[in-house]
Structure formats: C-alpha cells, structure tokens
Design a protein around this motif. Structure first.
Motif, PDB file in Angstrom:
ATOM      1  N   ILE A  14     -27.376  79.723 -55.539  1.00  0.00           N
ATOM      2  CA  ILE A  14     -26.612  80.959 -55.385  1.00  0.00           C
ATOM      3  C   ILE A  14     -26.096  81.076 -53.950  1.00  0.00           C
ATOM      4  O   ILE A  14     -24.936  81.446 -53.714  1.00  0.00           O
ATOM      5  CB  ILE A  14     -27.470  82.176 -55.784  1.00  0.00           C
ATOM      6  CG1 ILE A  14     -27.662  82.173 -57.293  1.00  0.00           C
ATOM      7  CG2 ILE A  14     -26.803  83.476 -55.340  1.00  0.00           C
ATOM      8  CD1 ILE A  14     -28.653  83.170 -57.796  1.00  0.00           C
ATOM      9  N   GLY A  15     -26.947  80.700 -52.971  1.00  0.00           N
ATOM     10  CA  GLY A  15     -26.517  80.699 -51.571  1.00  0.00           C
ATOM     11  C   GLY A  15     -25.312  79.798 -51.356  1.00  0.00           C
ATOM     12  O   GLY A  15     -24.341  80.164 -50.693  1.00  0.00           O
ATOM     13  N   LEU A  16     -25.381  78.605 -51.970  1.00  0.00           N
ATOM     14  CA  LEU A  16     -24.262  77.663 -51.865  1.00  0.00           C
ATOM     15  C   LEU A  16     -22.988  78.245 -52.470  1.00  0.00           C
ATOM     16  O   LEU A  16     -21.890  78.083 -51.938  1.00  0.00           O
ATOM     17  CB  LEU A  16     -24.610  76.357 -52.587  1.00  0.00           C
ATOM     18  CG  LEU A  16     -25.476  75.369 -51.822  1.00  0.00           C
ATOM     19  CD1 LEU A  16     -25.907  74.224 -52.721  1.00  0.00           C
ATOM     20  CD2 LEU A  16     -24.709  74.836 -50.622  1.00  0.00           C
ATOM     21  N   MET A  17     -23.147  78.942 -53.609  1.00  0.00           N
ATOM     22  CA  MET A  17     -21.974  79.518 -54.277  1.00  0.00           C
ATOM     23  C   MET A  17     -21.334  80.610 -53.420  1.00  0.00           C
ATOM     24  O   MET A  17     -20.114  80.691 -53.304  1.00  0.00           O
ATOM     25  CB  MET A  17     -22.382  80.098 -55.642  1.00  0.00           C
ATOM     26  CG  MET A  17     -22.751  79.059 -56.668  1.00  0.00           C
ATOM     27  SD  MET A  17     -21.425  77.851 -56.922  1.00  0.00           S
ATOM     28  CE  MET A  17     -22.183  76.373 -56.306  1.00  0.00           C
ATOM     29  N   PHE A  18     -22.174  81.449 -52.807  1.00  0.00           N
ATOM     30  CA  PHE A  18     -21.646  82.463 -51.891  1.00  0.00           C
ATOM     31  C   PHE A  18     -20.836  81.789 -50.790  1.00  0.00           C
ATOM     32  O   PHE A  18     -19.761  82.252 -50.413  1.00  0.00           O
ATOM     33  CB  PHE A  18     -22.788  83.270 -51.260  1.00  0.00           C
ATOM     34  CG  PHE A  18     -23.312  84.369 -52.145  1.00  0.00           C
ATOM     35  CD1 PHE A  18     -22.458  85.103 -52.955  1.00  0.00           C
ATOM     36  CD2 PHE A  18     -24.661  84.682 -52.154  1.00  0.00           C
ATOM     37  CE1 PHE A  18     -22.942  86.112 -53.759  1.00  0.00           C
ATOM     38  CE2 PHE A  18     -25.159  85.685 -52.957  1.00  0.00           C
ATOM     39  CZ  PHE A  18     -24.298  86.400 -53.760  1.00  0.00           C
ATOM     40  N   GLY A  19     -21.383  80.675 -50.289  1.00  0.00           N
ATOM     41  CA  GLY A  19     -20.696  79.927 -49.247  1.00  0.00           C
ATOM     42  C   GLY A  19     -19.330  79.448 -49.697  1.00  0.00           C
ATOM     43  O   GLY A  19     -18.330  79.597 -48.995  1.00  0.00           O
ATOM     44  N   SER A  20     -19.286  78.883 -50.917  1.00  0.00           N
ATOM     45  CA  SER A  20     -17.999  78.399 -51.447  1.00  0.00           C
ATOM     46  C   SER A  20     -17.000  79.533 -51.598  1.00  0.00           C
ATOM     47  O   SER A  20     -15.828  79.394 -51.250  1.00  0.00           O
ATOM     48  CB  SER A  20     -18.208  77.745 -52.813  1.00  0.00           C
ATOM     49  OG  SER A  20     -19.069  76.669 -52.695  1.00  0.00           O
ATOM     50  N   LEU A  21     -17.486  80.657 -52.133  1.00  0.00           N
ATOM     51  CA  LEU A  21     -16.600  81.812 -52.310  1.00  0.00           C
ATOM     52  C   LEU A  21     -15.998  82.230 -50.975  1.00  0.00           C
ATOM     53  O   LEU A  21     -14.777  82.428 -50.858  1.00  0.00           O
ATOM     54  CB  LEU A  21     -17.403  82.986 -52.885  1.00  0.00           C
ATOM     55  CG  LEU A  21     -17.603  83.001 -54.391  1.00  0.00           C
ATOM     56  CD1 LEU A  21     -18.479  84.164 -54.791  1.00  0.00           C
ATOM     57  CD2 LEU A  21     -16.239  83.105 -55.072  1.00  0.00           C
ATOM     58  N   ALA A  22     -16.874  82.325 -49.960  1.00  0.00           N
ATOM     59  CA  ALA A  22     -16.405  82.775 -48.653  1.00  0.00           C
ATOM     60  C   ALA A  22     -15.367  81.811 -48.084  1.00  0.00           C
ATOM     61  O   ALA A  22     -14.315  82.221 -47.597  1.00  0.00           O
ATOM     62  CB  ALA A  22     -17.583  82.920 -47.699  1.00  0.00           C
ATOM     63  N   SER A  23     -15.661  80.474 -48.193  1.00  0.00           N
ATOM     64  CA  SER A  23     -14.697  79.547 -47.588  1.00  0.00           C
ATOM     65  C   SER A  23     -13.383  79.528 -48.359  1.00  0.00           C
ATOM     66  O   SER A  23     -12.327  79.271 -47.781  1.00  0.00           O
ATOM     67  CB  SER A  23     -15.273  78.138 -47.423  1.00  0.00           C
ATOM     68  OG  SER A  23     -16.275  77.884 -48.324  1.00  0.00           O
ATOM     69  N   ALA A  24     -13.448  79.822 -49.659  1.00  0.00           N
ATOM     70  CA  ALA A  24     -12.201  79.902 -50.424  1.00  0.00           C
ATOM     71  C   ALA A  24     -11.322  81.034 -49.899  1.00  0.00           C
ATOM     72  O   ALA A  24     -10.111  80.862 -49.693  1.00  0.00           O
ATOM     73  CB  ALA A  24     -12.514  80.114 -51.900  1.00  0.00           C
TER      74      ALA A  24
END
Lengths: 350, 339
Positions: free
Chosen positions: A165-175
């Motif tokens: 979930i942490g990784l997904m938040f990261g991806s969302l933010a960088s998108a």
C-alpha cells in the motif's frame, strides 16, 4: 558442554565501538564547521563555539548563522534517516526497506510539486516566501500520506500488505507529479528538481528550533521500541506469540519513522541512501541483532555519513556546493559494494 | 487416585474461520483436555484442521463456539502478554534473523517477563541458561543462527519456547525436514521436558512411528467432519481407531508392526524357512514384490535361508528347478523370472 553462568553474557566491546563512533561524530562535526568556502582552523571554531574572541569578526557570523545550523541539520538528518531506516527494515523484515518505503518522500514531493508548479496557476502570491512555503508543503504532503498509512496499518493484519500500500501511494504521488511537470514551465521544473536534490544548508536557526525537538522525540521513541523491534526480528507471528501487540507496536514504529523521516524530508528534501545503507553498515560493524545496541549505532553512523558527505559536497576551498543527494550515493554506494563483496553476503548479517 | 485438573481444556469447541456470509467451520463439538507433564501428539491427514486447532488452542485465533479454558480462565479473554506467559509456540516458518546468535534468540523467550527495556534479571538469565542446557545446546550459545544446521536451529527454537516458561508448549511439526537421529533426539528431549519440567507439550506431527513411540497420548483428527479421538497410542492402535483415521485405499495399517503397509493385489504364496533378522528382512523384501508368506510346506514356491559366517544364501525351490542366490536382490530376480 554446559553453558556456564557469567561468561556468555559478557559482550561489552560494543560500548567501546560506540565510543569510537561518538568520537568520530564529534571530530567530523568540528571539521564540518571549519571547512567551507573560507577555512576556519578547528581551534578557532572551538573558541567561537565557547563564546570566546577568535580571529575575525566575520567568522563568528559564518559559524553561528550558517555553518552551525547546517552541521546540526546534517547531524540530526543523518541520525533520523538511519534510525527510521533500521526500524523499517526490521518491521518489514526486508533488507531493501528504508525510511521512504511507506511513501513519505512521495507525499512530500507531491506537496512541493503542487506549490512550485501548480502554484503559478493560482497566481503570484507565493513568490514572497518560497522557502518557507516549500517546507510547509512538504510537511503537509508527507504528513497526509503518513496519516493514511497509519490509518491503514490499524486495519490490515500483515506487514506485507502495508508495504504494498505504501508503494502504491508512492506511485500515485509520482503520477500526479509527472502530470504537473508536463504542464509546467522550465523554471518551475528546475525549482522542483533542486528541491529533490536535497539540501542541508537551507535550515535557519529558527527552523532548527522546530526540527530539533521533533527529531529528538522520534529518536527517543525509537529507543523505547527496541524490545518489540527485537521480537519482530522473528517475524510477526512469533512476535505475537511472545506478547507483542502487533497493532500498537506497528503504530508506534510508524509514528517514530514519520516524525524522523517526515521532518527531515520537509526541511532537507528527500535524502536518499543514508536510511537504507547505514543500518547494513552498522550490522557489519556490530554483529548483533539487539536493537538496544543497534539503534545508538545507526544514529551515530548516520550522523557520520551525512557530516562527511556534507564536507565533500561543499567542495572545501570553493564556492560551489554539490547536491547532497548525489554525494551520499556517490560516496556511499562504492563503500557498501566493497563491504558486501568483502563479506560475501549481506543477507547473513541482516 | 487424586484427580488432576487439566492444564488446558475445551468443551464443545468449534474451530474455523469467521466470514461475513457464513462461518467456515473446520471442526465442531471438540472436547479436549491437556494435562501437565504429558507429551501429546496431534495427528491427522493434511487439511484435517490441525493448524486451525493449534492456532485456536494457542489463542491466536478465536473459536467459533465454545471456549478454551486455561486455569479457569478463557484464554481469549487473557491479555496478550498474560497469554504469552502461559503458552509458548514453535512454528513452522523459517527465521531470517541472521545476525542473531543462539543466546539472543533464547533470551527473547523471556520477552513477556521483562520490563519495557527488555533487560534480563539474574533469574531470567538463569532460565535462559537452563533452557540451553535442557536442549544440550549450551556450546552453541555464541553461534549465529545462519551457522546452525536445521536440527540445531530447531533445538534453539524449542529452547526459546522453553525459556518463555509457560505451562503449555505448542509445536507445529518440529521434526519436519530433519534427519532420523535429530527427529528421535527432539522427540526424546520433548518427552524429557514434559516429564522433568512438568510442562504440557502438544506436538502436531506426521511421524506416526515417532508419535507411537514417544507420545503419552495421541489426538487424532481424521479427514471427515466427524470424529475426534484421544487416547493412549497403544489403545488407539488396538481398537482400530488409528487404522480408521488414516484409512486410504491402497494402504492398510499393520497391527503388529504399527506401520502402514502397501496393499498388494494378487499375492503369490511362498513358504519361507529360516530364522532371525535374515528372516525378517527377507519377509520385507518378498512382501514388497507381492509375495505372501504361507505356512504350508507344500507350497510350490519355497525358500530356505542358510547362514554361514555372517554370509547368507537363499535356496529357491520352484517347480522348474532349484537355484541359489547370495543376495536378496538376486533372489528377487530369480523369483521374477519364475513368474
């Protein structure tokens, strides 16, 4: 052979090593203050710190207004990042974990990107105090991601889910950051990029008054978590069977990491490498799994690494300053590779 | 005889998983008791619910109905630390804490007994040493976990559970992946611990022979929903419960050897003359290749074992003629050509 009473408990040599690290921290701190575009002899630096008359009047100003805040920031940031990296590696039982696995830096960069790049769309009102606004944005950004992660951590049972979930938040933010970059002017993108390079010199004495207590609180909390961290080394199910309250411990570990990595990222930008590498280097130096010994070791180790990198980054004798983020990796990566190759296998010590 | 109250007990226990739509019941109506000083082996085929039962008894998973009572208190209502002081676990999962040494590992067993800092009192240290010595791994104290063999690591894990000092120790397949000597050693040590330290020790295992040898009592969880059997291993063998619990086509439980043997169809009768270990191993070899021993001397096929100076010969008498073999392998080959 029977294990006999006192001899196997006597393993005090870690205190000696820790003392050695402490001396190294003090020495590098002094060296950090004395080197820069103007070299001030360490003896004079000590005098100035003690409030005595020394050399030129300008030196007092340089030390108190610029170099001391920067050196203190390096000290705090190094300790904080290494300490949160160790906690994350233990919590997730993953040697690749670091302070930013839960999306802290992504949240901060999203905040900064919004201010720097989307700000212009809202008008020129933010040009007045860009530096202060960036810190505010980074704080809000990392805090909101962390709040989400903490909320999720109270719901989910296992750490792996949390990590993903942490990784997904990261991806969302960088998108979102990419989209912002796409619609931004070159100058704004550069301003954002400069923030991502990291910087220790931007912290003023006033800002240190906030950074210092937050980092100290996070470090102190970590010391109280040494016992559950030790149990978590055996995995979550064993820890639970020994009486560790998983939800409570996980919450506190994430809280400590947030305070440490979140505040440092807000003031210095996303400083990579320190949080990942220092725990590994410390484990090679201190062959123990006991967090009561490892936590002080990584704090000193992180401070040493970042103080040394900062000395190199300001290129003694020149006006130029390299981005700290590049120096940490440039200096640190070969050291880590050399150590791993020499010891053959880092997973044994992890 | 004085009535001993059980260390742990459950009545009409239903185990399984809670689900929003409908609970998945793995087992229902279990009545069970665990006494101090006994080594209990839990056996059953894969998927019979052994792990679910262990987890429920350990208090990690809530029962769907009924309660697990330990010393008068339902264990699910105990605080986590209090539960950890009473029940310790050895799980199947592998550790990856390489930098930890055996002493640090075993000392972690004192976790529920130490303060927030986790520092050990002299009494705690005494317990840790005692646990190391009970498992005969005192000399491994300073070794890193990655330096240990599988057997040594398992003993260290048991020492950790022992140092936790609960009345009940639950072990999930502690002898899996170990060689024969280590399996025997570990079961023997568990038996001694139950006896000397008056612990109740519950072991889930697939090792039938080991369990028959060392358990004070067996719990059987057969495949079907119904039926949970508890008793002394010998009783369960004699009354046929064991055979029934593991009943599968192709195998049957041999009462005299206490083993499951392959059922071979179309047995060819053979008369065997000879004694001692040579006879025993000859029987085993013949059975594997589908020959059944006959007591009738006039059986067309007969074999006579002769022993001279520790070397054996097998004389084979068949309708086609007579042959001598100097190994069982040769004997079986000659028999096959007779077919």
């Amino acid at each position: 052979m029977q294990a006999s009473a006192p001899d196997i408990w006597q393993r005090k040599n870690w205190l000696g090593k820790l003392l050695g690290l402490g001396i190294a921290v003090a020495g590098l701190f002094l060296l950090n203050l004395s080197l820069g575009s103007v070299a001030i002899p360490p003896g004079q630096v000590a005098k100035i710190l003690l409030g005595l008359e020394a050399g030129q009047e300008a030196w007092h100003h340089i030390i108190w207004e610029f170099r001391l805040p920067k050196a203190l920031t390096a000290l705090l940031a190094g300790s904080a990042l290494a300490c949160s990296g160790l906690q994350m590696q233990t919590l997730f039982r993953n040697p690749l974990a670091g302070p930013f696995v839960l999306g802290i830096s992504s949240g901060a960069s999203l905040g900064v990107a919004l201010v720097v790049m989307a700000g212009s769309l809202l008008g020129g009102w933010l040009l007045a105090d860009v530096q202060g606004l960036i810190i505010l944005a980074a704080t809000i950004g990392s805090a909101s991601v962390l709040l989400l992660v903490v909320l999720v951590s109270m719901k989910v049972r296992d750490g792996m889910t949390l990590l993903i979930i942490g990784l997904m938040f990261g991806s969302l933010a960088s998108a979102v950051v990419s989209i912002l970059q796409f619609f931004s002017e070159a100058e704004q993108i550069q301003a954002y990029l400069i923030w991502t390079f990291g910087s220790l010199g931007g912290t003023t004495r006033e800002e240190l008054r906030l950074l210092l207590p937050i980092v100290l609180a996070g470090l102190l909390l970590a010391q109280f978590l040494a016992k559950p961290l030790n149990a978590l080394l055996l995995g979550e199910r064993y820890a639970e069977s020994m009486g560790v309250s998983l939800k409570k411990s996980r919450f506190l570990i994430i809280l400590s990491t947030s305070l440490l990595a979140g505040s440092v990222t807000a003031y210095c930008g996303p400083i990579a490498f320190v949080g990942l590498a220092v725990p590994h280097l410390s484990r090679l130096l201190f062959p123990t799994a006991d967090h009561r010994k490892l936590l002080p070791a990584v704090m000193f180790g992180g401070a040493i690494l970042l103080l040394a990198c900062d000395i190199l980054a300001q290129l003694p004798g020149s006006e130029k300053v390299l981005p700290i983020n590049a120096v940490t990796s440039l200096l640190g990566a070969p050291v880590v590779i050399w150590l791993i190759v020499r010891r053959r296998n880092i997973s044994k010590s992890f | 005889m004085k009535k001993v109250s059980p260390t742990l007990q459950a009545q009409q226990l239903s185990i399984g998983y809670r689900n929003k739509k409908a609970d998945k019941i793995v087992r229902a109506g279990l009545d069970l008791e665990v006494y101090q000083g006994e080594l209990l082996c839990l056996m059953g085929p894969n998927g019979a619910g052994k792990s679910t039962l262990l987890r429920t008894l350990a208090g990690v998973q809530e029962p769907l109905a009924g309660q697990v009572i330990m010393e008068g208190q339902p264990i699910h209502q105990l605080a986590q630390q209090e539960r950890a002081r009473r029940i310790s676990l050895v799980l199947t999962e592998q550790l990856s804490a390489g930098n930890m040494n055996v002493l640090e590992l075993v000392a972690l067993g004192r976790y529920p007994h130490t303060g927030w800092g986790g520092s050990l009192s002299p009494a705690d240290k005494e317990m840790v040493l005692q646990a190391l010595n009970d498992l005969d791994i005192g000399e491994l104290a300073g070794r890193k976990l990655y330096e240990l063999s599988d057997g040594q690591r398992q003993k260290a894990m048991i020492a950790r559970a022992l140092a936790q000092d609960g009345q009940l120790m639950i072990l999930d397949e502690p002898t899996a992946h170990l060689d024969l000597i280590n399996r025997l050693q570990i079961m023997r040590q568990l038996r001694l611990l139950a006896l000397r330290r008056q612990k109740a020790i519950l072991v889930a295992t697939h090792e039938l022979e080991l369990a028959l040898q060392s358990a004070d009592r067996l719990w059987l969880l057969p495949q079907e929903q119904e039926g949970f059997l508890a008793g002394m291993p010998e009783d369960l063998v004699l009354n046929g419960s064991l055979a029934k619990a593991f009943n599968r086509s192709g195998f049957h439980f041999d009462l005299s050897s206490g083993r499951f043997v392959e059922e071979v169809e179309h047995c060819v009768p053979v008369y065997l003359e000879g004694e001692g270990p040579a006879r025993h191993w000859t029987e085993k070899a013949l059975q594997r290749y589908g020959y059944a021993l006959s007591h009738d001397k006039s059986t067309p096929l007969s074999i006579r074992i002769t022993a001279e100076h520790e070397s054996y010969h097998w004389q084979l008498f068949a309708p086609e003629g007579e042959k001598v073999a100097d190994s069982l392998e040769a004997l079986v080959k000659s028999l096959m050509t007779e077919r």
